[in-house]
Design a protein around this motif. Sequence first.
Motif, short mmCIF file in Angstrom:
data_model
loop_
_atom_site.label_atom_id
_atom_site.label_comp_id
_atom_site.label_asym_id
_atom_site.label_seq_id
_atom_site.Cartn_x
_atom_site.Cartn_y
_atom_site.Cartn_z
N ALA A 79 15.11 6.73 4.19
CA ALA A 79 16.24 6.55 5.11
C ALA A 79 16.43 7.79 5.96
O ALA A 79 16.19 8.92 5.49
CB ALA A 79 17.51 6.24 4.32
N ARG A 80 16.85 7.58 7.22
CA ARG A 80 17.16 8.67 8.12
C ARG A 80 18.48 8.40 8.80
O ARG A 80 18.81 7.22 9.07
CB ARG A 80 16.07 8.82 9.19
CG ARG A 80 14.73 9.33 8.70
CD ARG A 80 13.74 9.38 9.85
NE ARG A 80 12.42 9.81 9.42
CZ ARG A 80 11.34 9.77 10.19
NH1 ARG A 80 11.44 9.30 11.43
NH2 ARG A 80 10.17 10.18 9.73
N PRO A 81 19.23 9.45 9.11
CA PRO A 81 20.49 9.26 9.85
C PRO A 81 20.23 8.56 11.18
O PRO A 81 19.25 8.85 11.87
CB PRO A 81 20.98 10.70 10.07
CG PRO A 81 20.34 11.49 8.98
CD PRO A 81 19.00 10.86 8.75
N LEU B 207 18.94 5.99 11.89
CA LEU B 207 17.82 5.04 11.86
C LEU B 207 18.01 4.02 10.76
O LEU B 207 17.77 2.82 10.95
CB LEU B 207 16.49 5.79 11.66
CG LEU B 207 15.23 4.93 11.56
CD1 LEU B 207 15.02 4.13 12.85
CD2 LEU B 207 14.01 5.79 11.25
N GLY B 208 18.46 4.47 9.61
CA GLY B 208 18.66 3.58 8.48
C GLY B 208 17.46 3.58 7.55
O GLY B 208 16.62 4.47 7.58
N THR B 209 17.37 2.54 6.73
CA THR B 209 16.29 2.42 5.75
C THR B 209 15.07 1.81 6.42
O THR B 209 15.17 0.78 7.10
CB THR B 209 16.73 1.55 4.56
OG1 THR B 209 17.89 2.14 3.96
CG2 THR B 209 15.62 1.45 3.53
N TYR B 210 13.91 2.41 6.21
CA TYR B 210 12.69 1.94 6.86
C TYR B 210 11.51 2.00 5.89
O TYR B 210 11.54 2.73 4.90
CB TYR B 210 12.39 2.79 8.10
CG TYR B 210 12.07 4.23 7.78
CD1 TYR B 210 10.75 4.67 7.64
CD2 TYR B 210 13.09 5.16 7.58
CE1 TYR B 210 10.45 5.99 7.33
CE2 TYR B 210 12.81 6.48 7.25
CZ TYR B 210 11.49 6.89 7.15
OH TYR B 210 11.21 8.19 6.82
N VAL B 211 10.47 1.23 6.21
CA VAL B 211 9.24 1.23 5.41
C VAL B 211 8.43 2.48 5.77
O VAL B 211 8.22 2.77 6.95
CB VAL B 211 8.40 -0.03 5.67
CG1 VAL B 211 7.10 0.00 4.87
CG2 VAL B 211 9.21 -1.28 5.33
N THR B 212 7.99 3.20 4.76
CA THR B 212 7.28 4.46 4.97
C THR B 212 5.79 4.23 5.26
O THR B 212 5.24 3.16 4.97
CB THR B 212 7.40 5.36 3.74
OG1 THR B 212 6.89 4.65 2.61
CG2 THR B 212 8.84 5.75 3.49
#
Length: 249
Positions: A63-65, A67-72
Amino acid sequence: MTTFSRRGLHGHVVDVLGRRIMRGELVSGDIIDPDALLTEFQVSRTVVREAIKVLTTKGLVDARPRLGTYVTPRERWQLLDSDVMTWRSEGVPDPLLVLELSEVRQVLEPAAARLAAVRRSDEQCAEIEAAMVDLAATFENTEVESHVKADLAFHRAILAASGNELLARFEVVLEPALHARDELAFAHETTTQFLDEHRAVVTAIVARDAEAAGTAMKILMDQSNRDSETIVSKDAAGAELVSNRKPAL
């Protein structure tokens, strides 16, 4: 095998999302919307939060500010995690997994057989011999599951007899991948050769002949690798993958 991801409500969410990532339905950079998961799975926000936490520990999401939760990216995935291995091996197995498993086995299993020949107890020797009997019995029918179970038991017994705890525990990672490989390879194996190669390993371990045990297991693993390459090469993409991984060990 029953993995952590299969347990509980949050485990179900983990299992579904993990499969989607492994199958490429969710790819690197894709955003995972927690609110959408609440609606899809009809679970609480706490359940979704716990599921995301588990996937994060496996390196599959972050997760990034703003951006939210994302697939790495794939290079961050914990590929030795038992759940990740299971997701890669279920359904239509990942051809890269099958090839990489063969390479890992070529490195590890001859060494494990040499150690087993020196360190095995009488009880462990009996377990290896019993596993060989069970494996041979599976060729009296064409039921894949019984063959897979017996083959796994055979290799687990040798890993355990090596006297090395790390090698013994590695079977937890190998099991789902071996299952995938055996399901693909069962119809392609020549019964006499397959059994004779396994029996040669057993004979050497029983005789406490470390050199012969390592050599016999290397022959078995080399044949397994050739079988895997043949199976994976059935289509153009698989053939290219095999070609790009040369030279073999």
